[in-house]
Enzyme design. Structure first.
Site, PDB file in Angstrom:
ATOM      1  N   GLN A 144      13.914  17.917  -4.537  1.00  0.00           N
ATOM      2  CA  GLN A 144      12.526  18.931  -3.848  1.00  0.00           C
ATOM      3  C   GLN A 144      11.780  17.788  -3.253  1.00  0.00           C
ATOM      4  OE1 GLN A 144      11.763  21.146  -7.415  1.00  0.00           O
ATOM      5  NE2 GLN A 144       9.885  19.964  -7.845  1.00  0.00           N
ATOM      6  N   GLY A 145      11.040  18.099  -2.534  1.00  0.00           N
ATOM      7  CA  GLY A 145       9.899  17.302  -1.826  1.00  0.00           C
ATOM      8  C   GLY A 145       8.645  18.065  -1.470  1.00  0.00           C
ATOM      9  N   TYR A 146       7.451  17.419  -1.249  1.00  0.00           N
ATOM     10  CA  TYR A 146       6.338  17.998  -1.149  1.00  0.00           C
ATOM     11  C   TYR A 146       5.861  17.686   0.320  1.00  0.00           C
ATOM     12  CZ  TYR A 146       6.722  19.006  -5.729  1.00  0.00           C
ATOM     13  OH  TYR A 146       7.375  19.697  -7.222  1.00  0.00           O
ATOM     14  N   ILE A 147       5.393  18.646   0.996  1.00  0.00           N
ATOM     15  CA  ILE A 147       4.976  18.690   2.406  1.00  0.00           C
ATOM     16  C   ILE A 147       3.438  18.242   2.404  1.00  0.00           C
ATOM     17  CG2 ILE A 147       4.455  19.896   4.519  1.00  0.00           C
ATOM     18  CD1 ILE A 147       7.092  21.578   4.077  1.00  0.00           C
TER      19      ILE A 147
END
Length: 165
Positions: free
Chosen positions: A30-33
């Site tokens: 997962q990654g965060y915008i």
């Protein structure tokens, strides 16, 4: 009353790993915008073959959360926007003796010695009355350093402190 879906959960470090041999697991990236200082978090998650876009607001025990399924193509299109704000982990999802579900995360990469477990509750009263199993460790629900968004951008010294703390 709010019309926003709420997530009521507590998060703990582990005192010891339980037997996970027969507990189902899934690989997650997962990654965060959004930036770490933003109060609303926009997250991309690939969980197994599924792809999701989530928006979370608030902090602490009770937070708002909305999640939608997106295509693999949409995920790949947005994924570069998360560079420098990513984590990978294996999530084990099991059941506690009282019937509640736990999600135990075994982190990878620079966080590879970090293990957390979360339990979601139907109410704040249930969360506050929860009898903590002996394999759970320190309650870090209110410690922002252990939020996945914070872990995704943590520097080497912060990670070292978390792993040794």
């Amino acid at each position: 009353m709010t019309d926003r879906p709420l997530e009521i959960e507590r998060k703990f470090l582990l005192r010891k790993l339980p037997d996970l041999e027969h507990v189902p697991s899934v690989e997650i990236r997962q990654g965060y915008i959004t930036a770490p200082q933003d109060t609303t978090e926009v997250r991309l998650r690939q969980s197994g073959e599924g792809h999701f876009l989530s928006v979370k607001g608030g902090a602490g025990l009770v937070r708002s959360e909305r999640e939608v399924t997106i295509s693999a193509q949409q995920f790949q299109l947005l994924w570069p926007e998360t560079t420098g704000r990513r984590i990978e982990k294996t999530r084990y999802k099991g059941q506690l003796p009282d019937g509640l579900t736990y999600e135990l995360d075994v982190y990878a990469g620079s966080l590879e010695r970090l293990f957390t477990v979360e339990v979601e509750f139907p109410s704040e009263a249930n969360a506050n009355a929860f009898s903590v199993p002996d394999w759970f460790g320190k309650d870090v629900t209110l410690d922002k350093r252990y939020r996945n968004k914070s872990l995704a951008v943590a520097d080497h010294e912060t990670i070292k402190a978390l792993l040794n703390g």
